[in-house]
Motif scaffolding. Structure first.
Motif, PDB file in Angstrom:
ATOM      1  N   HIS A  35      91.301  22.108  39.191  1.00 14.89           N
ATOM      2  CA  HIS A  35      90.412  21.649  38.118  1.00 14.89           C
ATOM      3  C   HIS A  35      91.241  21.144  36.937  1.00 14.89           C
ATOM      4  O   HIS A  35      91.887  21.914  36.232  1.00 14.89           O
ATOM      5  CB  HIS A  35      89.482  22.784  37.674  1.00 14.89           C
ATOM      6  CG  HIS A  35      88.600  22.400  36.521  1.00 14.89           C
ATOM      7  ND1 HIS A  35      88.544  23.099  35.346  1.00 14.89           N
ATOM      8  CD2 HIS A  35      87.763  21.329  36.362  1.00 14.89           C
ATOM      9  CE1 HIS A  35      87.702  22.506  34.524  1.00 14.89           C
ATOM     10  NE2 HIS A  35      87.215  21.437  35.102  1.00 14.89           N
ATOM     11  N   GLU A  37      90.737  19.854  33.871  1.00 10.14           N
ATOM     12  CA  GLU A  37      90.542  20.253  32.475  1.00 10.14           C
ATOM     13  C   GLU A  37      91.059  21.673  32.212  1.00 10.14           C
ATOM     14  O   GLU A  37      91.446  21.989  31.083  1.00 10.14           O
ATOM     15  CB  GLU A  37      89.053  20.134  32.089  1.00 10.14           C
ATOM     16  CG  GLU A  37      88.581  18.690  31.845  1.00 10.14           C
ATOM     17  CD  GLU A  37      88.267  17.924  33.119  1.00 10.14           C
ATOM     18  OE1 GLU A  37      88.407  18.509  34.224  1.00 10.14           O
ATOM     19  OE2 GLU A  37      87.880  16.747  33.039  1.00 10.14           O
ATOM     20  N   SER A  38      91.054  22.540  33.239  1.00 11.60           N
ATOM     21  CA  SER A  38      91.619  23.885  33.070  1.00 11.60           C
ATOM     22  C   SER A  38      93.142  23.836  33.036  1.00 11.60           C
ATOM     23  O   SER A  38      93.782  24.555  32.266  1.00 11.60           O
ATOM     24  CB  SER A  38      91.207  24.796  34.229  1.00 11.60           C
ATOM     25  OG  SER A  38      89.818  24.929  34.299  1.00 11.60           O
ATOM     26  N   PRO A  41      94.560  21.281  29.494  1.00  7.30           N
ATOM     27  CA  PRO A  41      93.622  21.223  28.349  1.00  7.30           C
ATOM     28  C   PRO A  41      94.067  20.245  27.264  1.00  7.30           C
ATOM     29  O   PRO A  41      93.227  19.697  26.544  1.00  7.30           O
ATOM     30  CB  PRO A  41      93.603  22.670  27.828  1.00  7.30           C
ATOM     31  CG  PRO A  41      94.795  23.335  28.419  1.00  7.30           C
ATOM     32  CD  PRO A  41      95.098  22.636  29.695  1.00  7.30           C
TER      33      PRO A  41
END
Lengths: 232, 232
Positions: A35, A37-38, A41
């Motif tokens: 993922h 965006e994790s 950031p």
């Protein structure tokens, strides 16, 4: 076969569909969930790490909500940063050549909205041409996409079907026969450990097993009838 | 007519084509140039300011290098942040309805690469379907795009043609007749103040004036000949 699922969703914790898909990833298979965006950031992408990850997998899947007929911005940045000349395409050839590439899209409207005359005016096949062009440029095989419309309104039965379709997208080898699909499904279901399932999912799986057994019985009966017809 | 040019390019200072286009923006016209990466280096977009800006203009243009068959990431983020339900579309109607929307794309290969069988495999019309869908959803009129292939290899004559095509994209009202195009061109050329031009550009403009005058003479001659033919 090893599968990489590159997910882009700015608010994945709040997304019912993404959480359902995450909980549906088969744990005992060679699937890497990633993922963006994790992991990034700040938006700064580790290009070498991403390229290594791609090299280690045979099937590359992009999973995202279909925002303005495309991916969220971070996946686009990932594409521009990671799929470089000399790695993904160019005179030195593609390091991705021969891999499989596919899309898993969640959409907020009915699937029928995506057609000429429909609310969205264009088909998913038309709107995803840029991804088809990426597959062509990088010499990857473009898979039939998994399009998930209006997850929030799905009945249990539809969620069961989605669970199966999703797991197939992640782990089923590309074969077309009904027998191969059954083989995959029985293999998956037999591996299931009820202790690892979220509440309600065990029932879903039980329903799936019953459904496939019923189907198989029906098919066997039809086969028997056909055989009689042939002999008479 | 007021035109907003939303530019997205992560390294605009290093881009010859973008610098040429910036230097070609007609200063005396109602054109707002809006380079996202300069205005929002952190990537955090002022949504209300952007929506106000959109409301103040009649023609909205996206100008960007065609990275992986789409825009750089920041423009995608801008779309997702700014074109909200209730502003750009939805039950309350689109505040953008009736405006014009178009693309100005720089591409790194020949225009002919973008077709079936070509190096890129798909046409620009196919690959820009997501933008056509945005126009449809927001009830804006989709303009014929300005596609700029291989600026680095352009001859002076081609740059002259590009200058004109770019200024037309920014300021010419949508009319189809040759006479209206000439009218626009003469209007633009007459306004030109040589003192404000970069070195070489004055010559380009002089060439343009001569070209259009020659064309007009040719057309007038052909008209005269046609008239004679009709009368004989």
């Amino acid at each position: 076969m090893k599968t990489l699922v590159v997910i882009s969703h700015p608010e994945i914790a709040e997304s019912g569909s993404q959480q359902y898909l995450l909980s549906s990833v088969p744990e005992k298979e060679a699937v890497t969930v990633h993922h963006l965006e994790s992991i990034y950031p700040s938006g700064q992408i580790d290009i070498e790490a991403e390229q290594r990850l791609l090299m280690e997998h045979d099937r590359i899947l992009f999973q995202f909500p279909f925002y303005w007929y495309s991916s969220p911005a971070l996946l686009k940045k990932w594409q521009d940063d990671v799929l470089t000349d000399g790695f993904a395409y160019g005179a030195q050839g593609s390091r991705l050549a021969g891999k499989e590439f596919g899309l898993i899209l969640t959409i907020g409207v009915k699937a029928t909205a995506y057609q000429a005359g429909g609310k969205e005016g264009f088909s998913i096949s038309e709107l995803t041409k840029p991804y088809q062009a990426i597959a062509m440029k990088t010499k990857m095989t473009y898979l039939q996409p998994l399009v998930i419309p209006q997850f929030a309104y799905m009945q249990e039965k539809q969620k069961m079907q989605l669970l199966i379709a999703y797991q197939q997208m992640l782990t089923r080898e590309r074969e077309d026969s009904l027998a191969s699909r059954e083989k995959w499904l029985i293999h998956e279901l037999e591996k299931t450990d009820p202790a690892t399932l979220a509440s309600g999912d065990e029932q879903v799986i039980q329903q799936a097993i019953e459904r496939i057994e019923e189907n198989r019985e029906t098919i066997d009966e039809l086969d028997a009838i056909l055989e009689q017809v042939r002999q008479s």
